[in-house]
Design a protein around this motif. Structure first.
Motif, PDB file in Angstrom:
ATOM      1  N   ARG A   7       6.843 -26.080  -1.294  1.00  0.00           N
ATOM      2  CA  ARG A   7       6.080 -24.699  -0.424  1.00  0.00           C
ATOM      3  C   ARG A   7       5.770 -25.586   0.861  1.00  0.00           C
ATOM      4  N   GLY A   8       5.520 -25.428   2.402  1.00  0.00           N
ATOM      5  CA  GLY A   8       4.602 -25.374   3.214  1.00  0.00           C
ATOM      6  C   GLY A   8       3.335 -25.531   2.662  1.00  0.00           C
ATOM      7  N   VAL A   9       2.803 -26.237   3.581  1.00  0.00           N
ATOM      8  CA  VAL A   9       1.246 -25.797   3.886  1.00  0.00           C
ATOM      9  C   VAL A   9       0.761 -26.088   5.744  1.00  0.00           C
ATOM     10  N   VAL A  10       0.611 -25.172   6.025  1.00  0.00           N
ATOM     11  CA  VAL A  10      -0.499 -25.049   7.030  1.00  0.00           C
ATOM     12  C   VAL A  10      -1.463 -24.771   7.146  1.00  0.00           C
ATOM     13  N   THR A  11      -2.373 -25.345   8.196  1.00  0.00           N
ATOM     14  CA  THR A  11      -3.837 -24.728   8.044  1.00  0.00           C
ATOM     15  C   THR A  11      -4.571 -24.497   9.466  1.00  0.00           C
ATOM     16  N   VAL A  12      -5.124 -23.373   9.515  1.00  0.00           N
ATOM     17  CA  VAL A  12      -5.629 -23.197  11.070  1.00  0.00           C
ATOM     18  C   VAL A  12      -7.099 -23.225  11.264  1.00  0.00           C
ATOM     19  N   SER A  13      -7.638 -24.273  12.034  1.00  0.00           N
ATOM     20  CA  SER A  13      -9.278 -24.211  11.998  1.00  0.00           C
ATOM     21  C   SER A  13      -9.504 -24.011  13.240  1.00  0.00           C
ATOM     22  N   GLY A  14     -10.983 -24.088  13.565  1.00  0.00           N
ATOM     23  CA  GLY A  14     -11.589 -24.028  15.043  1.00  0.00           C
ATOM     24  C   GLY A  14     -12.370 -21.997  14.873  1.00  0.00           C
ATOM     25  N   ASP A  15     -13.313 -22.511  15.504  1.00  0.00           N
ATOM     26  CA  ASP A  15     -14.148 -21.333  15.817  1.00  0.00           C
ATOM     27  C   ASP A  15     -13.294 -19.714  16.521  1.00  0.00           C
ATOM     28  N   ASP A  16     -12.566 -20.181  16.471  1.00  0.00           N
ATOM     29  CA  ASP A  16     -11.502 -18.710  17.065  1.00  0.00           C
ATOM     30  C   ASP A  16     -10.094 -18.689  16.149  1.00  0.00           C
ATOM     31  N   ARG A  17      -9.805 -19.402  15.256  1.00  0.00           N
ATOM     32  CA  ARG A  17      -9.115 -19.218  14.090  1.00  0.00           C
ATOM     33  C   ARG A  17      -8.497 -17.221  13.962  1.00  0.00           C
ATOM     34  N   LEU A  18      -9.734 -16.993  13.270  1.00  0.00           N
ATOM     35  CA  LEU A  18      -9.731 -15.309  12.647  1.00  0.00           C
ATOM     36  C   LEU A  18      -8.906 -14.592  13.873  1.00  0.00           C
ATOM     37  N   SER A  19      -9.735 -14.322  15.151  1.00  0.00           N
ATOM     38  CA  SER A  19      -9.481 -14.010  15.727  1.00  0.00           C
ATOM     39  C   SER A  19      -7.727 -13.984  16.929  1.00  0.00           C
ATOM     40  N   TRP A  20      -7.745 -15.392  17.375  1.00  0.00           N
ATOM     41  CA  TRP A  20      -6.522 -16.132  17.353  1.00  0.00           C
ATOM     42  C   TRP A  20      -5.729 -14.722  16.736  1.00  0.00           C
ATOM     43  N   LEU A  21      -5.232 -15.559  15.119  1.00  0.00           N
ATOM     44  CA  LEU A  21      -4.374 -14.438  13.988  1.00  0.00           C
ATOM     45  C   LEU A  21      -4.742 -13.712  14.357  1.00  0.00           C
ATOM     46  N   HIS A  22      -5.249 -12.769  14.569  1.00  0.00           N
ATOM     47  CA  HIS A  22      -5.462 -11.313  14.379  1.00  0.00           C
ATOM     48  C   HIS A  22      -4.084 -11.041  15.600  1.00  0.00           C
ATOM     49  N   LEU A  23      -4.447 -11.320  16.724  1.00  0.00           N
ATOM     50  CA  LEU A  23      -3.494 -11.431  17.903  1.00  0.00           C
ATOM     51  C   LEU A  23      -1.853 -11.661  17.147  1.00  0.00           C
ATOM     52  N   LEU A  24      -1.838 -12.096  16.350  1.00  0.00           N
ATOM     53  CA  LEU A  24      -0.447 -12.737  16.119  1.00  0.00           C
ATOM     54  C   LEU A  24       0.114 -11.830  15.014  1.00  0.00           C
ATOM     55  N   VAL A  25      -0.288 -12.296  14.090  1.00  0.00           N
ATOM     56  CA  VAL A  25       0.519 -11.512  12.853  1.00  0.00           C
ATOM     57  C   VAL A  25      -0.009 -10.380  12.298  1.00  0.00           C
ATOM     58  N   THR A  26       0.525  -9.911  11.313  1.00  0.00           N
ATOM     59  CA  THR A  26       0.863  -8.151  10.699  1.00  0.00           C
ATOM     60  C   THR A  26      -0.602  -7.701  10.045  1.00  0.00           C
ATOM     61  N   GLN A  27      -1.495  -8.833  10.010  1.00  0.00           N
ATOM     62  CA  GLN A  27      -2.572  -8.527   8.996  1.00  0.00           C
ATOM     63  C   GLN A  27      -3.880  -8.609   9.326  1.00  0.00           C
ATOM     64  N   HIS A  28      -4.912  -8.043   9.285  1.00  0.00           N
ATOM     65  CA  HIS A  28      -5.998  -7.308   9.685  1.00  0.00           C
ATOM     66  C   HIS A  28      -6.909  -8.906   9.562  1.00  0.00           C
ATOM     67  N   MET A  29      -6.881  -9.243  10.798  1.00  0.00           N
ATOM     68  CA  MET A  29      -7.935 -11.158  10.446  1.00  0.00           C
ATOM     69  C   MET A  29      -8.995 -10.910  10.425  1.00  0.00           C
ATOM     70  N   THR A  30      -9.888 -10.524  11.770  1.00  0.00           N
ATOM     71  CA  THR A  30     -11.087 -10.713  11.884  1.00  0.00           C
ATOM     72  C   THR A  30     -12.124 -10.638  11.274  1.00  0.00           C
ATOM     73  N   GLU A  31     -11.510 -10.015  10.723  1.00  0.00           N
ATOM     74  CA  GLU A  31     -13.228  -9.712   9.015  1.00  0.00           C
ATOM     75  C   GLU A  31     -13.046 -10.421   8.014  1.00  0.00           C
ATOM     76  N   LEU A  32     -11.697 -11.493   7.916  1.00  0.00           N
ATOM     77  CA  LEU A  32     -11.711 -11.122   6.639  1.00  0.00           C
ATOM     78  C   LEU A  32     -12.328 -12.345   5.545  1.00  0.00           C
ATOM     79  N   PRO A  33     -13.063 -11.975   4.708  1.00  0.00           N
ATOM     80  CA  PRO A  33     -14.786 -12.745   4.122  1.00  0.00           C
ATOM     81  C   PRO A  33     -13.532 -14.511   3.512  1.00  0.00           C
ATOM     82  N   PRO A  34     -14.333 -14.936   3.877  1.00  0.00           N
ATOM     83  CA  PRO A  34     -14.035 -16.894   2.813  1.00  0.00           C
ATOM     84  C   PRO A  34     -13.653 -16.355   2.048  1.00  0.00           C
ATOM     85  N   GLY A  35     -12.733 -16.954   1.394  1.00  0.00           N
ATOM     86  CA  GLY A  35     -11.756 -17.318  -0.467  1.00  0.00           C
ATOM     87  C   GLY A  35     -11.219 -15.419  -0.813  1.00  0.00           C
ATOM     88  N   GLN A  36     -11.243 -14.893   0.748  1.00  0.00           N
ATOM     89  CA  GLN A  36     -10.376 -13.551   0.547  1.00  0.00           C
ATOM     90  C   GLN A  36      -9.261 -13.677   0.614  1.00  0.00           C
TER      91      GLN A  36
END
Length: 321
Positions: A47-76
């Motif tokens: 399987r492919g492994v992709v990472t997204v890092s940086g201060d805006d990673r969660l808010s940026w992904l929140h705009l692109l994907v179907t899941q709520h990402m802005t408040e995702l806790p570490p490890g969840q």
């Protein structure tokens, strides 16, 4: 990418989309029973492994994907989709944030297209997208496993087990200390039993999330705009999806399993009847025998006996009509 664990005793290489890891290690049902009891592991290093890092990673992904990402806790752990403008599923991401980086594993052969899309959407956001497949491998520990996780490994824990992101250099040492190994066929049998859809198997170019039961698990209905949201909202509020996922008990007297794409028809209409759907994944289960997932037209009666090619099939509802 060929796994070094194909050198383990009894390993039989998988074919097709899962090429690169073992289909099984000599005893499919023993491997299934071990996983069901919380023992062993599954090599998912293809399987492919992709990472997204940086201060805006969660808010940026929140705009692109179907899941709520802005408040995702570490490890969840969570999962998310990327949809087309018309709401069709294009990518499925299985995610966890470690506090600094979002880690995702994706279907074999999809990471290049996914990364190209993510790179095209970076704009002014403080994010870095990286393909880590060369360096990290995914390994699955089944639900109930008490196996010790190697220090420093990123862990994605779900009700179905734990996905570990391990350095590829540690795969063989991990296998030596965490066996017995189970092949991808055992993993797939438990996936089908749990009615969990897989991109490219239970989906095609026109699948929308409602058809395969991904509303809630991968699609958050109370979040802001993302590509394809209009279709999701319209079907959720005003209509029904054209197809629905079903679980099939197949006739155990047949030697061969129906292949992906095998037409489904009403048993009463016979082999010349009108096609009402198709088999998506068929497997042999250690307790249930031959079973499958399939997509059928929404208006197919939920209690109607079906045939998959020439194989009798009794259906159970996964997605309500």
């Amino acid at each position: 990418m060929k796994s070094p664990l194909l050198s383990l005793p009894g390993a039989v290489p998988a074919e097709g989309r899962d090429e690169g890891v073992a289909a099984h290690y000599g005893d499919l049902f023993r491997e299934q029973r071990a996983l069901a009891e919380g023992d062993g592991f599954v090599d998912l290093s293809h399987r492919g492994v992709v990472t997204v890092s940086g201060d805006d990673r969660l808010s940026w992904l929140h705009l692109l994907v179907t899941q709520h990402m802005t408040e995702l806790p570490p490890g969840q752990a969570t999962e998310a989709l990327i949809l087309s403008a018309n709401g069709h599923i294009e990518h499925a991401l299985y995610l966890v944030d470690d506090g600094e980086t979002v880690w995702a594993h994706v279907e074999p052969g999809t990471r290049a297209e996914l990364i190209a899309y993510l790179e095209s959407m970076k704009f002014f956001y403080r994010v870095e997208v990286a393909d880590r497949t060369e360096d990290f491998a995914v390994v699955h520990l089944p639900a109930g496993s008490i196996a010790e996780v190697p220090e420093g490994a990123v862990v994605r824990e779900t009700p179905h087990g734990r996905d570990l992101f391990l350095p590829r250099t540690e795969l063989e040492s991990f296998a030596a200390s965490h066996g017995p190994a189970a092949g991808i066929l055992a993993y797939e049998a438990l996936r089908v039993e749990a009615h969990r859809p897989r991109l490219g198997f239970e989906t095609d170019h026109r699948t929308i999330p409602h058809e395969v039961g991904l509303i809630g698990s991968a699609v958050h209905l109370q979040k802001g705009c993302y590509r394809g949201q209009e279709t999701v909202a319209r079907v959720q509020n005003l209509g029904k999806p054209p197809r629905r996922l079903v679980f099939l008990h197949l006739d155990g007297s047949e030697v061969l399993l129906p292949a992906h794409g095998t037409p489904l028809r009403l048993a009463s209409d016979g082999e010349e009847g009108r096609q009402l759907g198709f088999v998506t994944t068929a497997v042999r289960h250690h307790e249930l025998g031959p079973i499958a997932l399939a997509l059928v037209k929404r208006n197919v009666p939920v209690d109607a006996p079906l045939i998959a090619g020439t194989t009798a099939a009794a259906q159970e509802t996964v997605v309500e009509p």
